[in-house]
Every structure is written in C-alpha cells, then in structure tokens.
Design a protein around this motif. Structure first.
Motif, PDB file in Angstrom:
ATOM      1  N   MET A 112       0.829  -1.210   0.000  1.00 33.24           N
ATOM      2  CA  MET A 112       0.000   0.000   0.000  1.00 33.24           C
ATOM      3  C   MET A 112       0.863   1.260   0.000  1.00 33.24           C
ATOM      4  N   ILE A 113       0.377   2.254  -0.755  1.00 33.11           N
ATOM      5  CA  ILE A 113       0.955   3.594  -0.649  1.00 33.11           C
ATOM      6  C   ILE A 113       0.008   4.414   0.225  1.00 33.11           C
ATOM      7  N   VAL A 114       0.588   5.176   1.121  1.00 34.02           N
ATOM      8  CA  VAL A 114      -0.188   6.088   1.968  1.00 34.02           C
ATOM      9  C   VAL A 114       0.191   7.502   1.561  1.00 34.02           C
ATOM     10  N   THR A 115      -0.800   8.301   1.212  1.00 32.80           N
ATOM     11  CA  THR A 115      -0.482   9.642   0.722  1.00 32.80           C
ATOM     12  C   THR A 115      -1.426  10.696   1.296  1.00 32.80           C
ATOM     13  N   PRO A 116      -0.915  11.842   1.622  1.00 31.06           N
ATOM     14  CA  PRO A 116      -1.804  12.949   1.973  1.00 31.06           C
ATOM     15  C   PRO A 116      -2.654  13.352   0.763  1.00 31.06           C
ATOM     16  N   SER A 117      -3.716  14.055   1.024  1.00 30.93           N
ATOM     17  CA  SER A 117      -4.639  14.456  -0.048  1.00 30.93           C
ATOM     18  C   SER A 117      -4.486  15.923  -0.410  1.00 30.93           C
ATOM     19  N   ASP A 118      -3.566  16.609   0.238  1.00 28.42           N
ATOM     20  CA  ASP A 118      -3.539  18.066   0.068  1.00 28.42           C
ATOM     21  C   ASP A 118      -2.165  18.568  -0.355  1.00 28.42           C
ATOM     22  N   HIS A 119      -1.395  17.696  -0.998  1.00 26.61           N
ATOM     23  CA  HIS A 119      -0.088  18.118  -1.505  1.00 26.61           C
ATOM     24  C   HIS A 119      -0.179  18.379  -2.999  1.00 26.61           C
ATOM     25  N   LEU A 120       0.850  19.066  -3.470  1.00 28.54           N
ATOM     26  CA  LEU A 120       0.951  19.320  -4.906  1.00 28.54           C
ATOM     27  C   LEU A 120       2.100  18.495  -5.477  1.00 28.54           C
ATOM     28  N   ILE A 121       1.843  17.839  -6.589  1.00 27.69           N
ATOM     29  CA  ILE A 121       2.912  17.137  -7.320  1.00 27.69           C
ATOM     30  C   ILE A 121       2.800  17.557  -8.778  1.00 27.69           C
ATOM     31  N   THR A 122       3.888  18.085  -9.303  1.00 28.03           N
ATOM     32  CA  THR A 122       3.783  18.693 -10.631  1.00 28.03           C
ATOM     33  C   THR A 122       4.262  17.771 -11.756  1.00 28.03           C
ATOM     34  N   ARG A 123       5.170  16.836 -11.455  1.00 26.92           N
ATOM     35  CA  ARG A 123       5.670  15.971 -12.539  1.00 26.92           C
ATOM     36  C   ARG A 123       5.120  14.565 -12.339  1.00 26.92           C
ATOM     37  N   GLU A 124       3.976  14.316 -12.961  1.00 27.33           N
ATOM     38  CA  GLU A 124       3.245  13.086 -12.655  1.00 27.33           C
ATOM     39  C   GLU A 124       3.925  11.849 -13.245  1.00 27.33           C
ATOM     40  N   ARG A 125       4.640  12.017 -14.369  1.00 25.43           N
ATOM     41  CA  ARG A 125       5.323  10.871 -14.951  1.00 25.43           C
ATOM     42  C   ARG A 125       6.419  10.369 -13.995  1.00 25.43           C
ATOM     43  N   GLU A 126       7.201  11.324 -13.447  1.00 27.24           N
ATOM     44  CA  GLU A 126       8.218  10.928 -12.469  1.00 27.24           C
ATOM     45  C   GLU A 126       7.553  10.321 -11.230  1.00 27.24           C
ATOM     46  N   PHE A 127       6.423  10.887 -10.845  1.00 28.17           N
ATOM     47  CA  PHE A 127       5.701  10.338  -9.701  1.00 28.17           C
ATOM     48  C   PHE A 127       5.348   8.871  -9.953  1.00 28.17           C
ATOM     49  N   GLU A 128       4.783   8.583 -11.122  1.00 26.90           N
ATOM     50  CA  GLU A 128       4.391   7.201 -11.442  1.00 26.90           C
ATOM     51  C   GLU A 128       5.586   6.255 -11.384  1.00 26.90           C
ATOM     52  N   GLY A 157      10.425  24.893   6.790  1.00 20.60           N
ATOM     53  CA  GLY A 157       9.080  24.452   7.153  1.00 20.60           C
ATOM     54  C   GLY A 157       8.883  22.948   7.081  1.00 20.60           C
ATOM     55  N   TYR A 158       9.898  22.217   6.614  1.00 23.11           N
ATOM     56  CA  TYR A 158       9.758  20.772   6.462  1.00 23.11           C
ATOM     57  C   TYR A 158      10.659  20.023   7.430  1.00 23.11           C
ATOM     58  N   ASP A 274       4.160  20.482  -0.063  1.00 22.82           N
ATOM     59  CA  ASP A 274       3.062  20.072   0.831  1.00 22.82           C
ATOM     60  C   ASP A 274       1.990  21.148   0.905  1.00 22.82           C
ATOM     61  N   LEU A 275       2.232  22.286   0.235  1.00 15.09           N
ATOM     62  CA  LEU A 275       1.256  23.386   0.287  1.00 15.09           C
ATOM     63  C   LEU A 275       0.822  23.630   1.722  1.00 15.09           C
ATOM     64  N   GLY A 276       1.779  23.507   2.623  1.00 16.59           N
ATOM     65  CA  GLY A 276       1.443  23.605   4.039  1.00 16.59           C
ATOM     66  C   GLY A 276       1.445  25.030   4.531  1.00 16.59           C
ATOM     67  N   THR A 277       1.907  25.943   3.693  1.00 15.76           N
ATOM     68  CA  THR A 277       1.994  27.336   4.119  1.00 15.76           C
ATOM     69  C   THR A 277       1.531  28.230   2.978  1.00 15.76           C
ATOM     70  N   TRP A 278       1.150  29.424   3.327  1.00 13.19           N
ATOM     71  CA  TRP A 278       0.793  30.404   2.313  1.00 13.19           C
ATOM     72  C   TRP A 278       1.999  30.661   1.411  1.00 13.19           C
ATOM     73  N   SER A 279       3.192  30.697   2.005  1.00 14.00           N
ATOM     74  CA  SER A 279       4.388  30.931   1.197  1.00 14.00           C
ATOM     75  C   SER A 279       4.555  29.823   0.159  1.00 14.00           C
ATOM     76  N   ALA A 280       4.312  28.576   0.593  1.00 13.60           N
ATOM     77  CA  ALA A 280       4.439  27.461  -0.343  1.00 13.60           C
ATOM     78  C   ALA A 280       3.401  27.584  -1.456  1.00 13.60           C
ATOM     79  N   LEU A 281       2.205  27.989  -1.072  1.00  8.87           N
ATOM     80  CA  LEU A 281       1.168  28.177  -2.090  1.00  8.87           C
ATOM     81  C   LEU A 281       1.580  29.279  -3.060  1.00  8.87           C
TER      82      LEU A 281
END
Lengths: 361, 361
Positions: A112-128, A157-158, A274-281
């Motif tokens: 199983m992969i466990v993942t948060p639902s509120d992060h941003l991932i921009t390169r989906e091919r690398e993710f796969e 922040g990480y 992780d889009l955990g901060t306004w700065s990250a957003l």
C-alpha cells in the motif's frame, strides 16, 4: 504490473486546514478546494494521480466522518466501502493502522501507498515511476519505505531525512529523521546532499506496517488487534466507532518511523510541495504580471506585489501599496497578514475562537 | 418662531458617494448608510436636526429618481409630494433652482435653508441657534447667506470663504470664495482668522435666490422660467421630467455665489464635517483601544493602528501589521488602500469600470 492487483492506495483526507484559515475552514479544509483554479480540488488531483498505478477498487480514502458528503461529491467514482470514516481525529498512526488492518484482512499480500490528499505534485510521470519503483521494492523486502524529496532550497518548514547506505538505485537506508531546522542548519542540510524532505508519503506491505506498529506503537496496534476478526465484516464500522476514539493521538513518524530499523527512503524529485503554508502556495502558483497570486478573485493592484489573494466568491479586490501580504476572505472572515507572519495565524484563529466561539472557524 | 411657517428646508440627497466606494455604492450612497452605527443614517440625522427649526410639512428632499424607495423607507414621515425627484444628475444649481421655484410657487414669502444630507454636525444646539439666526437675517435682508465653519486645522480638502466687513454679530460680507488650498496656504488661512470653511449650507429667501439665478445663471433659471406656471400644479412633474435634463451641470457656488454681490457668511462653530473623505470619517469616529475605527464589523488587530475598517455584513476582520489603511468591503468588492492615497480611489473606481463595466460600481 504483475502485482498491481495487490497494490492499494490510502488517501488521508481528514485534515482541517487551519493553516489556510479563513480561506480554508473547518467546514471546507484545503483538500476540498480547487486551489489552482484547474477545475479539480487537491483531493481530486491526488486521486487522479494514483489512478494509473492502482486498481480503482483498491483506492481508499480515510477521512473524518464530518467530511463524508464532500468526499462522495468530489469522488463519485468511489463505492461507499472505499471511504473509511474516522469517528474522531487521532493523527496519522491510528489512521494508517486502521487502513492497514482493513486492507490486510481483505488481502494478506497487499502492499500500500499512503499519501496525503492536500499536496501538490507537478511531474506526474516521475511520480508514477517513483511509486512503481517503491512498490517493487517493498514487495521484495520487509521494508518501511518513505519518500524523500530532493530539496531545492533551505526550507525551514519541512522535516528532513538524513540518508544512510545505498541499498539499490535511489533507495537508501534512513539514518535519521530530523525536526524542522532553522535557516542556518537548513542551508547545511541542502549543501551536504545527505538530507531530503520528509514528504509524508509511505509505501509498505500492509503486514509490514502492522508488525511495526505492534513492535513500536502497541498503544495503537492493541486497539486494532482487539477487533482483528471484525475487519472486512459488517462488524468493522461498529467496532471502529466504539474503539477508534480510544486510540492515542500520535503521528506515524513519531510512533513508528523514528523507531523502526527497517526504514528506507526512496529519493525522488517529482515537483512536490506540501502546500502547508501560504508561502508554499505562493511559490507554487502562477503569478500575474504584478507579481501577485490570485485565487478565485479579480484583482486591481497599484504598487503592490508579492501578495497572495485567496478570496472566495468571485470578488473584486482593489489594493494599493501592499507588499508580501496574505489577503484571505471566506465571506464572513477577512484576514490581512504579512506573509512573514503566517506562523501567527494559528494564534489568531485561537483568539477568534476565544472571542467569538466557533462562529468564524 | 413667528416666521417659522414661512421657513422651509431643502435636503439635497442625490449624491452617489463615489469617494467611499466600495463601502458606499451607486446603489446605496453615503447618505443612506448608518455611518456611526447609531441606528440613524446620515440622511435621517440631517432630517432629525432640522425638525426643531422647520414645520415638518415644509421639509423637502431633493434626490435622484433612482433613490425614491430609499428615501421613502428612511423617512416614512414625508408625504410623497415632499420628495422632489430629479430625472438626471445636474449638480447643485439646477437642484436648488427647482426647489426654490417649487417653494416660491407655494409661498412667495418663503425663506429656505439648503443643506446636504451627508454631513456630520455634532453640536445640534449651536446648529439650531445658528440656523435660527440665519433665517432672521435673510428674512430682513435681500441676502444670500452661506454658512462658514470656523476652521480647526489647515484642511486642504475644503474650499474656504474669506470674510469682509462685519454686518451684524457673526454675519459678515463675503470677500472671496477660494478653491481648495495647498497645505502652506491652508496654514496661512488658518492663522489669519479671516478664512472659514465653505460648508455648502445656505439660507435665503426663495425669491432672492431665484433673482440671483436670473442675474448670474440664466442658463439654469431660463429653464425653470419656462415652466413657472406649472410649479405647485400637477404639471410640475411632467415639466421637470421633460426640461430638467436640459439644465446645464453647474454648482450653485460657481453659478451664483462667486458672482453675486449680496453674498454674506454666517460664521458658525457647531462641530461640522462634510465626511467627504475617509480621513474625515476616521477623524470623526470613535476609535477602539488599538486606534482603529470600525464600521459594522468585528476586528481582531495585531500591531495595527490608524486604520478604518468599513465592512458591510457583520464580518470578522483579522489584521496584522497594517498602519493607516482603509479597508472597505461591500460584499463583492474589497478595497485595501493607504489613507494617504484616498484621492486615488476615484481613479480606481474608474479602472474598475473600464475593466469590469458597471458590475462593481
């Protein structure tokens, strides 16, 4: 994908999003918002991203029971038994434990992969590619695999993961997990090449994490062991509703990852925040020509840049002489705060609670 | 009040309040807003203030036809024939001319006070004494009387009146009207003791102003002379609707006061502000302990003072590190602008019009 029928995904979706208050609210946390105006919320993007990797029937969403309707609405593809409803908020260890026991009862060979639902991932091919690689690793080894992100700046922040000996390719033994560093230390981390950002994305076999919980976090595992024969049966929900609230509130990092010896890191680089901060957003959002980031609103700006405008309800914002501020409006709450002070927002939310009760949360 | 049955009041109520955009909007200008949270709007306060001085039946409100419902709602005491509805916006000279012709047709001996509906007057007893004194003067003399306010600071936002020879008590001949001065000049004005703020409040006999219009502003008076026999008859409204829009757009100051020789000033001191600017509103409003002024909203402020929060709809505003700003929110428009830049708001409104049409006006 010979093993893909044994691969599962657990999307953790119970966060209350207080760091983006008032733009996100308890009633609609961050994962349920279309942050980038793409037409898909962060939860939907998390689901879309995992679809090429896991049988849709093997995707589970764990959330708080108060968010059931929002999950159903945003992911109508899910059957109701794919949504695990926590009757109380108890941090990630109990959440992951439940999902692991649930999956293991259905499929003892499950990974199983466990993942948060509120992060941003921009390169989906690398993710796969990274996730596939991670599944292959944990299917061969009795390993707890965490994903470490190649750092691109001295982010304070990480949390960071220090790498140990290489096992194969991009997978290494974890030497230590560290807390959020100060800026000097973060710079040292970045330059050393030995430290990676702790993404909060994990891959393992269901039984590997269950065993690790039993060894290192028995306060949690003992609760689920009580109901072991109920998982996958009609007894599961009543059992959870009765016993889940008895779990201690503890994160999987603190409860297991920092203690176990079979912890590995896959070093990845797929455009993560992780889009955990306004700065990250702000950093991850397209800017208009004035250097401002705009969410859901129109802006007329004069001598103003570096701001983020997160305003619900198609509003016009007119701003003059403002630099590096957060302007967030949820309809009944307006926040105006320098980006550099965003760590104080939590205190402001608390002050609002003390002064006005739950009205504005 | 022997002559009080011949005394009339004309409340000018047609302004569109663009200087307080977006807190005031074309659809609800400043005079219709309860600016001080007292339970009475500026229009209602203007009406209340005049009630001890003039027979209620002799009070007229002149407004744009689009504001009829709001006037009726806020002043239900008025009969509909006490509301004069301008079919077009044409500045103060046509407005005052119509009211004067209307009143003179009803009462050739009438004297009248003309007052804006969106000013603040804090010392009502002094106001009553001053107005009574003014009525007595114009009833004895063929005089155009304007009220000059004793200045308390070198204000650059007002026009000034330079006084000439004293006639009786606080009533003097006007030497000149001046435009808004720069700060240096305003300081000279203040120190000289010879200059008073031009309040835009006038007292005269109806026939005196009609004669002055005929002499100095015949472009306007000739329109009303056309329909002289219609005033006070059922023909008045059709006449106005047909001919009023043909009037030139001109102020009574420019059209008459700066040209006529029988112009006098009554020097008064009754706590007046035209509330024409956010700064004036700030100066005239009670501050909370942080030094902020709050209109219609709750504020949690951190390291922030000197701001004015004018927010409709019982909203919570949370603000950090902001000094001397205007924060105005009308629901669909949010303005954040330094108080020192408020003269630029007009341009912003115009930019909003160019970019979005009338949607946000």
């Amino acid at each position: 994908m010979a093993n893909s029928s044994h691969r599962y995904c657990v999307i953790m979706c119970g966060g209350i999003g207080s760091r983006f208050w008032p733009y996100s609210r308890t009633s609609q946390p961050k994962q349920f918002i279309d942050f980038f105006g793409t037409g898909r919320t962060l939860l939907q993007m998390s689901y879309d991203r995992i679809l090429p990797l896991v049988d849709p029937k093997n995707i589970l969403v764990v959330t708080n029971s108060t968010y059931y309707d929002q999950v159903r609405e945003q992911l109508p593809e899910l059957e109701s038994d794919q949504i695990l409803l926590e009757p109380a908020r108890r941090n990630t260890a109990p959440c992951i434990a439940w999902a692991a026991y649930h999956i293991a009862a259905r499929d003892p060979e499950a990974s199983m992969i466990v993942t948060p639902s509120d992060h941003l991932i921009t390169r989906e091919r690398e993710f796969e590619q990274s996730i596939t690689r991670g599944f292959e690793f944990v299917e061969k080894h009795d390993a707890l695999l965490t994903l470490g992100i190649k750092p691109t700046r001295p982010e304070t922040g990480y949390g960071y993961i220090q790498i140990g000996p290489r096992i194969e390719d991009d997978i290494l033994k974890v030497k230590t997990f560290t807390e959020k560093p100060n800026l000097e230390l973060a710079k040292v981390f970045l330059e050393s090449g030995e430290f990676f950002w702790n993404s909060g994305i994990f891959i393992w076999k269901a039984n590997t994490i269950i065993n690790a919980l039993r060894t290192h976090c028995s306060d949690v595992s003992s609760v689920f062991d009580l109901g072991e024969e109920s998982f996958g049966t009609p007894e599961e929900t009543p059992f959870i509703n009765k016993f889940f609230p008895a779990c201690m509130n503890i994160s999987i990092d603190f409860g297991v990852m920092e203690k176990a010896s079979n912890v590995y890191v896959e070093c990845v680089d797929f455009g993560w925040s992780d889009l955990g901060t306004w700065s990250a957003l702000y950093d991850n959002s397209p800017r208009n020509r004035d250097g401002n980031v705009t969410q859901n609103c129109s802006v007329l700006s004069y001598n103003s840049s570096g701001n983020i405008f997160a305003v619900r309800g198609d509003k016009l914002v007119v701003v003059s002489n403002l630099e590096d501020y957060i302007i967030a409006d949820s309809g009944d709450v307006l926040l105006i705060c320098p980006m550099s002070e965003e760590q104080k927002i939590k205190q402001m939310v608390n002050d609002a609670r003390i002064t006005f009760g739950d009205k504005y949360l």
